[in-house]
Write a protein that holds these residues in place. Structure first.
Motif, PDB file in Angstrom:
ATOM      1  N   ALA A  75       1.927   3.500  11.588  1.00  0.00           N
ATOM      2  CA  ALA A  75       0.623   3.263  10.957  1.00  0.00           C
ATOM      3  C   ALA A  75       0.760   3.261   9.439  1.00  0.00           C
ATOM      4  O   ALA A  75       0.256   2.355   8.754  1.00  0.00           O
ATOM      5  CB  ALA A  75      -0.375   4.334  11.404  1.00  0.00           C
ATOM      6  N   ARG A  76       1.447   4.267   8.897  1.00  0.00           N
ATOM      7  CA  ARG A  76       1.596   4.342   7.436  1.00  0.00           C
ATOM      8  C   ARG A  76       2.420   3.163   6.930  1.00  0.00           C
ATOM      9  O   ARG A  76       2.131   2.600   5.869  1.00  0.00           O
ATOM     10  CB  ARG A  76       2.250   5.669   7.033  1.00  0.00           C
ATOM     11  N   ALA A  77       3.448   2.763   7.702  1.00  0.00           N
ATOM     12  CA  ALA A  77       4.270   1.616   7.298  1.00  0.00           C
ATOM     13  C   ALA A  77       3.424   0.343   7.237  1.00  0.00           C
ATOM     14  O   ALA A  77       3.528  -0.449   6.297  1.00  0.00           O
ATOM     15  CB  ALA A  77       5.439   1.441   8.262  1.00  0.00           C
ATOM     16  N   ASN A  78       2.575   0.135   8.244  1.00  0.00           N
ATOM     17  CA  ASN A  78       1.716  -1.051   8.250  1.00  0.00           C
ATOM     18  C   ASN A  78       0.737  -1.037   7.087  1.00  0.00           C
ATOM     19  O   ASN A  78       0.456  -2.074   6.477  1.00  0.00           O
ATOM     20  CB  ASN A  78       0.963  -1.144   9.573  1.00  0.00           C
ATOM     21  N   LEU A  79       0.211   0.132   6.785  1.00  0.00           N
ATOM     22  CA  LEU A  79      -0.718   0.231   5.652  1.00  0.00           C
ATOM     23  C   LEU A  79      -0.013  -0.138   4.358  1.00  0.00           C
ATOM     24  O   LEU A  79      -0.533  -0.918   3.548  1.00  0.00           O
ATOM     25  CB  LEU A  79      -1.296   1.642   5.571  1.00  0.00           C
ATOM     26  N   LEU A  80       1.190   0.409   4.143  1.00  0.00           N
ATOM     27  CA  LEU A  80       1.945   0.108   2.934  1.00  0.00           C
ATOM     28  C   LEU A  80       2.362  -1.353   2.874  1.00  0.00           C
ATOM     29  O   LEU A  80       2.535  -1.918   1.786  1.00  0.00           O
ATOM     30  CB  LEU A  80       3.177   1.006   2.846  1.00  0.00           C
ATOM     31  N   ALA A  81       2.524  -1.973   4.059  1.00  0.00           N
ATOM     32  CA  ALA A  81       2.910  -3.388   4.112  1.00  0.00           C
ATOM     33  C   ALA A  81       1.705  -4.317   4.009  1.00  0.00           C
ATOM     34  O   ALA A  81       1.856  -5.542   4.098  1.00  0.00           O
ATOM     35  CB  ALA A  81       3.685  -3.660   5.394  1.00  0.00           C
ATOM     36  N   GLY A  82       0.506  -3.739   3.833  1.00  0.00           N
ATOM     37  CA  GLY A  82      -0.686  -4.557   3.654  1.00  0.00           C
ATOM     38  C   GLY A  82      -1.344  -5.014   4.931  1.00  0.00           C
ATOM     39  O   GLY A  82      -2.062  -6.025   4.924  1.00  0.00           O
ATOM     40  N   ARG A  83      -1.138  -4.282   6.033  1.00  0.00           N
ATOM     41  CA  ARG A  83      -1.732  -4.651   7.317  1.00  0.00           C
ATOM     42  C   ARG A  83      -2.579  -3.491   7.848  1.00  0.00           C
ATOM     43  O   ARG A  83      -2.179  -2.793   8.794  1.00  0.00           O
ATOM     44  CB  ARG A  83      -0.639  -5.032   8.313  1.00  0.00           C
ATOM     45  N   PRO A  84      -3.738  -3.240   7.259  1.00  0.00           N
ATOM     46  CA  PRO A  84      -4.563  -2.101   7.677  1.00  0.00           C
ATOM     47  C   PRO A  84      -5.030  -2.183   9.127  1.00  0.00           C
ATOM     48  O   PRO A  84      -5.182  -1.153   9.784  1.00  0.00           O
ATOM     49  CB  PRO A  84      -5.746  -2.134   6.706  1.00  0.00           C
ATOM     50  N   GLY A  85      -5.265  -3.391   9.630  1.00  0.00           N
ATOM     51  CA  GLY A  85      -5.677  -3.524  11.028  1.00  0.00           C
ATOM     52  C   GLY A  85      -4.613  -3.040  11.984  1.00  0.00           C
ATOM     53  O   GLY A  85      -4.895  -2.314  12.950  1.00  0.00           O
ATOM     54  N   ASP A  86      -3.356  -3.425  11.721  1.00  0.00           N
ATOM     55  CA  ASP A  86      -2.248  -2.958  12.557  1.00  0.00           C
ATOM     56  C   ASP A  86      -2.036  -1.456  12.384  1.00  0.00           C
ATOM     57  O   ASP A  86      -1.611  -0.765  13.327  1.00  0.00           O
ATOM     58  CB  ASP A  86      -0.962  -3.700  12.184  1.00  0.00           C
ATOM     59  N   ALA A  87      -2.322  -0.945  11.184  1.00  0.00           N
ATOM     60  CA  ALA A  87      -2.194   0.496  10.944  1.00  0.00           C
ATOM     61  C   ALA A  87      -3.165   1.261  11.842  1.00  0.00           C
ATOM     62  O   ALA A  87      -2.812   2.298  12.425  1.00  0.00           O
ATOM     63  CB  ALA A  87      -2.453   0.809   9.481  1.00  0.00           C
ATOM     64  N   LEU A  88      -4.389   0.770  11.949  1.00  0.00           N
ATOM     65  CA  LEU A  88      -5.368   1.445  12.797  1.00  0.00           C
ATOM     66  C   LEU A  88      -4.966   1.395  14.266  1.00  0.00           C
ATOM     67  O   LEU A  88      -5.120   2.381  14.998  1.00  0.00           O
ATOM     68  CB  LEU A  88      -6.750   0.820  12.610  1.00  0.00           C
TER      69      LEU A  88
END
Length: 392
Positions: free
Chosen positions: A330-343
């Protein structure tokens, strides 16, 4: 945005210390931009970032993370056992003992506690541990001097589990004391692997205090202590390598981190699955999990997110281990600019390990980062926040 975020606390402590964002970044070893993004809630801070900032500001990491999340913990009732465990740690070598049952009963009690911890039932484990600890001291006093080694081994196992429970519930200030007692008991145990585990666990807690250099030395010392190729020795050896990989990655030593991962990969097939020996959970899947974590800590969130999402976790993997993996994804996706995938990844973490996910400070920060990235709350984002008891 809530005023009880890590970023807001960092900003407050920075101003008390009369640091600019530029000075804090320089002393902590991070860019001014990174400090600004964390303070504004636009980026979820890593544990390594929090450790470095806490040391730079001369404060406790818990002051920045919010310490034990009492509001969340107490929604499910009092945390039974924590007061008694705190008292035992305060008593040190003078622990008040209780009348012990046979040593086999105490060993079975520790097995039950460790199983509860493994299965994301930390409350059950915490409630049961203090009584077993006091009874073990009773067994130690009752045993002849030349028959105490097995009792010391059980005491080492108990303190090993105690420090893991304390970390899970956020009582980081108590962990060093539990580790001191682990060092003490493992020195006279008839199982030498606990002395190796004690050094690895010390290295892991040092990461919260920006003590990576010493942590890496302790991992190497631990590996030097492990002899033989029994399943237990290989499980602890593999666990030491995985821990060393994360310590090195947080210390910005990607080469050393990669070496530890490579050694762990060589050992993993010997486990025939994910080993429960010594609570290490060492095996092929855990190596894959740590490889993703190392990529994340080394500044490669896109790779961590891609490889983490593609990793197939075995059904029998310990729920907290799987939950922590999805928290990292989740944190990796957020840092990569993908908040939907992070959730989506946070929801997977919740499915497999709800207790651990709800308590972990990084989950709350990742969620708040998702909200900030989306600029508005979707229905699914709002529902997850309600479960965490967060109102952004």
């Amino acid at each position: 945005m809530s005023d009880s975020t890590v970023g807001k606390r960092i900003a407050a402590q920075r101003k008390i210390a009369r640091f600019t964002q530029a000075k804090l970044g320089r002393v902590a070893g991070y860019s001014t931009s990174m400090v600004s993004k964390v303070e504004q809630g636009r980026e979820a801070p890593s544990d390594g970032f929090v450790a470095a900032v806490a040391r730079a500001l001369d404060t406790a990491p818990e002051r920045l993370t919010g310490g034990p999340p009492w509001t969340v913990i107490e929604e499910d009732g009092p945390l039974e056992g924590i007061g008694e465990l705190r008292a035992i740690l305060a008593e040190g070598q003078y622990v008040t003992a209780t009348e012990p049952p046979p040593l086999a009963h105490l060993a079975a009690g520790m097995d039950a506690i460790d199983l509860a911890y493994r299965n994301d039932q930390g409350r059950v484990a915490m409630a049961q541990l203090p009584a077993v600890l006091r009874a073990l001291y009773g067994a130690l006093h009752a045993a002849p001097a030349d028959h105490r080694a097995p009792v010391y081994t059980l005491l080492a196992a108990a303190y090993y589990t105690a420090q893991r429970l304390l970390r899970r519930f956020g009582f980081l200030s108590l962990v060093p004391t539990a580790l001191d007692r682990l060092d003490w008991s493992s020195a006279d145990a008839d199982d030498p692997l606990y002395a190796a585990l004690a050094k690895v666990e010390r290295a892991r807690i040092l990461m919260y205090h920006d003590g990576g250099e010493l942590g890496m030395r302790l991992v190497e010392q631990s590996l030097d202590l492990i002899e033989g190729a029994t399943p237990g020795a290989n499980a602890v050896r593999g666990f030491a390598h995985l821990s060393g990989s994360v310590v090195a990655a947080r210390g910005l030593r990607p080469g050393i981190a990669a070496e530890h991962i490579a050694h762990a990969r060589e050992l993993a097939p010997l486990m025939h699955g994910e080993s429960d020996l010594y609570g290490t959970l060492f095996g092929p899947a855990n190596v894959g999990i740590h490889a993703c974590a190392v990529a994340l800590e080394s500044g490669e969130p896109d790779r961590a997110a891609r490889e983490g999402a593609a990793l197939v976790l075995p059904p029998g993997l310990a729920p907290p281990r799987a939950g922590h993996h999805w928290q990292d994804v989740a944190r990796a996706n957020l840092l990569a600019g993908r908040p939907g995938d992070a959730l989506i990844a946070l929801r997977r973490a919740r499915e497999v390990a709800p207790q651990q996910t709800r308590l972990h400070p990084s989950v709350r920060e990742t969620y708040l980062g998702i909200v900030a990235a989306e600029r508005r709350r979707s229905e699914s984002t709002g529902a997850f926040g309600a479960w965490l008891r967060i109102t952004p």
